[in-house]
Design a protein around this motif. Structure first.
Motif, PDB file in Angstrom:
ATOM      1  N   UNK A  72      20.248  52.199  45.870  1.00  0.00           N
ATOM      2  CA  UNK A  72      21.354  51.839  46.757  1.00  0.00           C
ATOM      3  C   UNK A  72      22.679  52.250  46.117  1.00  0.00           C
ATOM      4  N   UNK A  73      23.577  52.910  46.880  1.00  0.00           N
ATOM      5  CA  UNK A  73      24.880  53.297  46.330  1.00  0.00           C
ATOM      6  C   UNK A  73      25.696  52.073  45.896  1.00  0.00           C
ATOM      7  N   UNK A  74      26.644  52.315  44.985  1.00  0.00           N
ATOM      8  CA  UNK A  74      27.515  51.268  44.470  1.00  0.00           C
ATOM      9  C   UNK A  74      28.925  51.820  44.352  1.00  0.00           C
ATOM     10  N   UNK A  75      29.923  50.926  44.482  1.00  0.00           N
ATOM     11  CA  UNK A  75      31.325  51.323  44.309  1.00  0.00           C
ATOM     12  C   UNK A  75      32.030  50.292  43.438  1.00  0.00           C
ATOM     13  N   UNK A  84      37.012  46.651  33.070  1.00  0.00           N
ATOM     14  CA  UNK A  84      35.669  46.570  33.635  1.00  0.00           C
ATOM     15  C   UNK A  84      35.625  46.920  35.109  1.00  0.00           C
ATOM     16  N   UNK A  85      36.711  46.762  35.829  1.00  0.00           N
ATOM     17  CA  UNK A  85      36.744  47.087  37.248  1.00  0.00           C
ATOM     18  C   UNK A  85      36.291  45.931  38.117  1.00  0.00           C
ATOM     19  N   UNK A  86      36.360  46.150  39.431  1.00  0.00           N
ATOM     20  CA  UNK A  86      35.984  45.142  40.434  1.00  0.00           C
ATOM     21  C   UNK A  86      34.899  45.736  41.324  1.00  0.00           C
ATOM     22  N   UNK A  87      33.806  45.008  41.483  1.00  0.00           N
ATOM     23  CA  UNK A  87      32.712  45.474  42.326  1.00  0.00           C
ATOM     24  C   UNK A  87      33.161  45.377  43.786  1.00  0.00           C
ATOM     25  N   UNK A  88      32.998  46.469  44.526  1.00  0.00           N
ATOM     26  CA  UNK A  88      33.323  46.473  45.944  1.00  0.00           C
ATOM     27  C   UNK A  88      32.091  46.001  46.717  1.00  0.00           C
TER      28      UNK A  88
END
Length: 93
Positions: A72-75, A84-88
């Motif tokens: 499954x794609x992830x962004x 670390x970023x933020x999971x969309x």
């Protein structure tokens, strides 16, 4: 076989959406506040980083890191000060 996957996050008062179209040449489109601001292509399942600016004075530079696969794609949204970023979150349309 191509499939479209949608992701969304609200960040600093802005709506940021990403659409990842999978297939042999995946396409990533980024919308900021409902307007298409950037797009990119990649090959196979290679991750791609798309740079965009959030409107403001001064504009805020952010990046969306899209991983079309495997699976499954992830962004992930990467802000200017984020390590670390933020999971969309995935969205169903």
């Amino acid at each position: 076989m191509r499939a479209r996957h949608h992701f969304h996050i609200d960040y600093r008062g802005h709506s940021i959406s990403a659409t990842v179209q999978t297939g042999h040449t995946p396409v990533v489109e980024i919308l900021v506040d409902g307007k298409e601001t950037a797009h990119a292509t990649t090959r196979d399942d290679r991750p791609v980083t798309v740079h965009v600016e959030l409107p403001g004075d001064p504009p805020i530079a952010v990046s969306v890191r899209a991983t079309p696969g495997p699976g499954v794609p992830r962004c992930l949204l990467l802000g200017p000060e984020d390590q670390e970023g933020h999971v969309m979150a995935p969205r169903v349309y």
